[in-house]
Structure formats: C-alpha cells, structure tokens
Motif scaffolding. Sequence first.
Motif, PDB file in Angstrom:
ATOM      1  N   PRO A   5       0.819  -1.207   0.000  1.00  0.00           N
ATOM      2  CA  PRO A   5       0.000   0.000   0.000  1.00  0.00           C
ATOM      3  C   PRO A   5       0.859   1.266   0.000  1.00  0.00           C
ATOM      4  CG  PRO A   5      -0.086  -1.075   2.146  1.00  0.00           C
ATOM      5  CD  PRO A   5       0.711  -1.962   1.245  1.00  0.00           C
ATOM      6  N   THR A   6       0.337   2.293  -0.670  1.00  0.00           N
ATOM      7  CA  THR A   6       0.990   3.595  -0.695  1.00  0.00           C
ATOM      8  C   THR A   6       0.150   4.565   0.118  1.00  0.00           C
ATOM      9  OG1 THR A   6       1.929   3.179  -2.874  1.00  0.00           O
ATOM     10  CG2 THR A   6       1.790   5.481  -2.183  1.00  0.00           C
ATOM     11  N   VAL A   7       0.811   5.277   1.032  1.00  0.00           N
ATOM     12  CA  VAL A   7       0.142   6.255   1.883  1.00  0.00           C
ATOM     13  C   VAL A   7       0.731   7.629   1.586  1.00  0.00           C
ATOM     14  CG1 VAL A   7      -0.335   6.977   4.253  1.00  0.00           C
ATOM     15  CG2 VAL A   7      -0.251   4.535   3.695  1.00  0.00           C
ATOM     16  N   ALA A  21       4.669  12.452  10.184  1.00  0.00           N
ATOM     17  CA  ALA A  21       3.868  11.253   9.928  1.00  0.00           C
ATOM     18  C   ALA A  21       4.576  10.330   8.941  1.00  0.00           C
ATOM     19  CB  ALA A  21       2.489  11.655   9.406  1.00  0.00           C
ATOM     20  N   ALA A  22       5.138  10.899   7.886  1.00  0.00           N
ATOM     21  CA  ALA A  22       5.857  10.086   6.906  1.00  0.00           C
ATOM     22  C   ALA A  22       7.063   9.403   7.551  1.00  0.00           C
ATOM     23  CB  ALA A  22       6.288  10.946   5.716  1.00  0.00           C
ATOM     24  N   GLY A  23       7.786  10.152   8.376  1.00  0.00           N
ATOM     25  CA  GLY A  23       8.935   9.572   9.081  1.00  0.00           C
ATOM     26  C   GLY A  23       8.522   8.436  10.008  1.00  0.00           C
ATOM     27  N   TRP A  24       7.449   8.654  10.763  1.00  0.00           N
ATOM     28  CA  TRP A  24       6.947   7.607  11.666  1.00  0.00           C
ATOM     29  C   TRP A  24       6.541   6.367  10.881  1.00  0.00           C
ATOM     30  CZ3 TRP A  24       7.951   6.659  16.307  1.00  0.00           C
ATOM     31  CH2 TRP A  24       7.864   7.581  17.352  1.00  0.00           C
ATOM     32  N   LEU A  25       5.765   6.564   9.800  1.00  0.00           N
ATOM     33  CA  LEU A  25       5.273   5.412   9.047  1.00  0.00           C
ATOM     34  C   LEU A  25       6.431   4.618   8.464  1.00  0.00           C
ATOM     35  CD1 LEU A  25       2.994   3.670   8.033  1.00  0.00           C
ATOM     36  CD2 LEU A  25       2.699   5.256   6.123  1.00  0.00           C
ATOM     37  N   GLN A  26       7.404   5.292   7.901  1.00  0.00           N
ATOM     38  CA  GLN A  26       8.572   4.597   7.349  1.00  0.00           C
ATOM     39  C   GLN A  26       9.301   3.838   8.455  1.00  0.00           C
ATOM     40  OE1 GLN A  26       9.314   5.104   3.724  1.00  0.00           O
ATOM     41  NE2 GLN A  26       9.885   3.081   4.376  1.00  0.00           N
ATOM     42  N   HIS A  27       9.428   4.452   9.621  1.00  0.00           N
ATOM     43  CA  HIS A  27      10.111   3.844  10.760  1.00  0.00           C
ATOM     44  C   HIS A  27       9.371   2.598  11.253  1.00  0.00           C
ATOM     45  CE1 HIS A  27      12.557   3.754  14.427  1.00  0.00           C
ATOM     46  NE2 HIS A  27      11.437   3.638  15.119  1.00  0.00           N
ATOM     47  N   VAL A  28       8.051   2.691  11.357  1.00  0.00           N
ATOM     48  CA  VAL A  28       7.245   1.603  11.913  1.00  0.00           C
ATOM     49  C   VAL A  28       7.027   0.475  10.902  1.00  0.00           C
ATOM     50  CG1 VAL A  28       4.933   1.031  12.791  1.00  0.00           C
ATOM     51  CG2 VAL A  28       6.087   3.087  13.593  1.00  0.00           C
ATOM     52  N   ARG A  32       7.027  -2.439   4.118  1.00  0.00           N
ATOM     53  CA  ARG A  32       5.662  -2.960   3.962  1.00  0.00           C
ATOM     54  C   ARG A  32       4.710  -1.892   3.422  1.00  0.00           C
ATOM     55  NH1 ARG A  32       3.760  -4.474   9.312  1.00  0.00           N
ATOM     56  NH2 ARG A  32       5.412  -3.135  10.060  1.00  0.00           N
ATOM     57  N   VAL A  33       5.148  -0.621   3.423  1.00  0.00           N
ATOM     58  CA  VAL A  33       4.326   0.494   2.956  1.00  0.00           C
ATOM     59  C   VAL A  33       5.219   1.451   2.170  1.00  0.00           C
ATOM     60  CG1 VAL A  33       2.914   2.458   3.696  1.00  0.00           C
ATOM     61  CG2 VAL A  33       2.806   0.323   4.965  1.00  0.00           C
ATOM     62  N   GLN A  34       4.675   1.994   1.074  1.00  0.00           N
ATOM     63  CA  GLN A  34       5.356   3.084   0.379  1.00  0.00           C
ATOM     64  C   GLN A  34       4.813   4.380   0.954  1.00  0.00           C
ATOM     65  OE1 GLN A  34       4.963   3.243  -3.901  1.00  0.00           O
ATOM     66  NE2 GLN A  34       6.081   5.161  -4.006  1.00  0.00           N
ATOM     67  N   VAL A  35       5.700   5.301   1.304  1.00  0.00           N
ATOM     68  CA  VAL A  35       5.309   6.524   1.994  1.00  0.00           C
ATOM     69  C   VAL A  35       5.607   7.746   1.127  1.00  0.00           C
ATOM     70  CG1 VAL A  35       5.626   7.902   4.074  1.00  0.00           C
ATOM     71  CG2 VAL A  35       5.862   5.417   4.199  1.00  0.00           C
TER      72      VAL A  35
END
Length: 136
Positions: A5-7, A21-28, A32-35
């Motif tokens: 999924p891309t967010v 938010a982008a930094g957190w999502l990439q970190h977490v 598994r996700v494109q940010v």
Amino acid sequence: MAHTPTVLFVCVHNAGRSQMAAGWLQHVAGDRVQVLSAGSAPKDQINPVAVEAMAEIGVDIAGNSPKVLTTEAVKESDVVITMGCGDACPIFPGKRYEDWKLDDPAGQGIDAVRPIRDEIRSRIDALVAEIAPVAA
C-alpha cells in the motif's frame, strides 16, 4: 506477490505534521508500505523543531524536503491522509481518505511539538495494524 500500500500525507506546508507522519510510518512499517508526503503550499525547508522532535526518538527526517502536492501522487496512493489542507487535495474514487485533526507545529517550541509527534505515532500504529500488519 502482495500489494504494497501507498500512503500519502498532505498538509499545507509539508514541513511539520506530514513530514513527521511520513517519518513515523517509514520507521514503523519499513518496506511494507510506500510513503509519500506533500503540501498544497510547501515551504522551502522542514520545520527544524519537527526534525528535532523526531530525532529525539531516533527517526531522522532532516534529509527530507517539502514537496508540492500533485494529482499523480494522489492517484498512485491507496490511502490519503490530510492534516489541515482543506479542499486542496483532489478526490478520486476508490481511495481511502482520512483527515487527521492535529495542532500545527509551525512556530511552536519543542515542548509543544512533542505531544503532536506522539499523537501522530498512535495514529500511525493504528493505520499500520489495518493496512500492513506483520505476518504471524
């Protein structure tokens, strides 16, 4: 092969909330996700207090730069999360849209930005559990 999924995170200046938010999502979520992140009226640099707040918890967003919101970025995203950008974000059928009401870190000191950072983290954890859970 499973779909990644891309967010897309969107705020006005793409200098604070959406970058954190982008930094957190990439970190977490890692790979598994494109940010993606963008702004309807991007600044020339990321808010240094947002960079500092993220660095405190080991997430480096210092090398990122604000980007302008494009129709293409919205089209390629599965989830579009807006943060105070109003109606600037184009709407396409089949996308998941969320509007996260968060205080703007612009002009705030580190003590005001930390709670924003932590609220974003809790929302990121919930998002990842939904769209990219870790395989058992």
